[in-house]
Design an enzyme around this catalytic site. Structure first.
Site, PDB file in Angstrom:
ATOM      1  N   THR A 107       0.812  -1.220   0.000  1.00  0.00           N
ATOM      2  CA  THR A 107       0.000   0.000   0.000  1.00  0.00           C
ATOM      3  C   THR A 107       0.843   1.267   0.000  1.00  0.00           C
ATOM      4  OG1 THR A 107      -1.327  -1.314   1.519  1.00  0.00           O
ATOM      5  CG2 THR A 107      -2.103   0.914   1.069  1.00  0.00           C
ATOM      6  N   ARG A 108       1.958   1.229   0.761  1.00  0.00           N
ATOM      7  CA  ARG A 108       2.777   2.435   0.897  1.00  0.00           C
ATOM      8  C   ARG A 108       3.520   2.806  -0.387  1.00  0.00           C
ATOM      9  NH1 ARG A 108       5.436  -0.011   6.288  1.00  0.00           N
ATOM     10  NH2 ARG A 108       4.745  -1.880   5.209  1.00  0.00           N
ATOM     11  N   MET A 109       3.535   1.894  -1.386  1.00  0.00           N
ATOM     12  CA  MET A 109       4.174   2.212  -2.671  1.00  0.00           C
ATOM     13  C   MET A 109       3.265   3.116  -3.506  1.00  0.00           C
ATOM     14  SD  MET A 109       7.063   0.543  -2.607  1.00  0.00           S
ATOM     15  CE  MET A 109       7.720   0.408  -4.272  1.00  0.00           C
ATOM     16  N   ASN A 114       9.420  -0.329   1.275  1.00  0.00           N
ATOM     17  CA  ASN A 114       8.010  -0.088   1.547  1.00  0.00           C
ATOM     18  C   ASN A 114       7.490   1.128   0.807  1.00  0.00           C
ATOM     19  OD1 ASN A 114       7.682  -2.275   3.373  1.00  0.00           O
ATOM     20  ND2 ASN A 114       8.605  -1.068   5.003  1.00  0.00           N
TER      21      ASN A 114
END
Ligand code: UD1
Ligand code: MG
Length: 255
Positions: free
Chosen positions: A19-21, A236
């Site tokens: 998700t953090r990408m 991340n």
């Protein structure tokens, strides 16, 4: 250097969305130095002498499976239907592992700079200590985003606390969990069975196996990589991916 102490079997976690990408691509399919993150990890594990590898896939798994079939057709596939955490992901691979396997490596698909030497050193430490589990740690200047290693008065690893669950004192700790482990299979199976998801992320954390094994009187060992090494870098965010890209081009490893 002999390869006899590396585990016969390893599980590589590659089911997360990342998700953090902030990208629709499954995280492990992002590229650095011309290769996908998971390709770097699998390459290092194979070169270290690990003969059998099981990749856990989940989020957009058809894309991840296509990458594995193209570059690592020998890697076995386990499916994690729902991404309920790293502990749950390892549990999804256990039925494939089989009971004849005594020692298992567990690695993240998002640590592309993991080296053959570190995998071997981690394995040697595990055998040398006769541990139920051995984890890779590193002391870094900026520990943000990583699980912190909490040691007891004797300097032994007591537990790992995830950043989201850490208190102010724990956040000050600069020794981080690199997300690479060797486990005795029976200890791993038993400790996965007791995991609960009552934490800040509502996930089954693989890292909680450490406190459980300690509570059972078993040895949890650690191998600390040299200070501030990039080899433990877990990707991340896009910024971290760019950092790896720079490190790889400096080393001249870009293909
Ligand atoms: C994890 C560790 C943290 C460590 C860090 C090292 C846990 C709970 N935390 O945190 O202590 O410092 O790695 O980089 O283990 N994955 C799945 N299924 C899931 C969730 C994740 O396969 O349900 C995979 C991801 O695709 C990834 C790996 O597991 O390859 C790690 O997951 P990630 O979400 O990146 O964990 P971190 O927050 O980095
Ligand atoms: Mg990560």
């Amino acid at each position: 250097m002999g390869t006899s102490t590396v585990p016969a079997c390893a599980v590589v976690l590659a089911a997360g969305e990342g998700t953090r990408m902030k990208s629709p691509l499954p995280k492990v399919l992002h590229r650095a130095g011309g290769r996908t993150l998971v390709d770097w990890v699998l390459g290092a594990l194979k070169e270290a002498g690990i003969g059998r590898i099981i990749a856990v896939v989940g989020f957009r798994r058809e894309a991840v499976i296509a990458e594995l079939e193209a570059h690592h057709p020998d890697v076995e596939i386990a499916v994690q239907e729902e991404q309920l955490g790293t502990g749950h992901a390892v549990g999804s691979a256990l039925p494939l592992v089989g009971e004849d396997v005594s020692t298992i490596g567990v690695f993240s698909g998002d640590t592309p700079l993991l080296s053959v030497e570190i995998v071997r050193a981690l394995s040697r430490q595990h055998h040398g200590r006769g541990a139920a589990a051995t984890l890779l740690t590193a002391e870094v200047t900026d520990p943000s985003g990583y699980g912190r290693i909490v040691r007891d008065a004797d300097g032994l690893v007591e537990y790992i606390v995830e950043e989201a669950d850490a208190g102010p004192d724990e956040l000050m700790i600069r020794e981080i969990n690199a997300g690479a482990y060797i486990f005795e299979r029976e200890a791993l199976t038993e400790s996965l069975g007791i995991l609960r998801s009552d934490n800040a992320q509502g996930e089954y954390y693989l890292t909680d196996t450490v406190a459980y094994l300690r509570s059972q009187g078993l040895t949890v060992a650690a191998f600390m990589a040299a200070g501030n090494t990039a080899e433990v870098l877990g990707i991340n965010t896009i910024e971290q991916l760019m950092q790896v890209e720079v490190l790889l081009s400096e080393r001249g490893r870009v293909k």
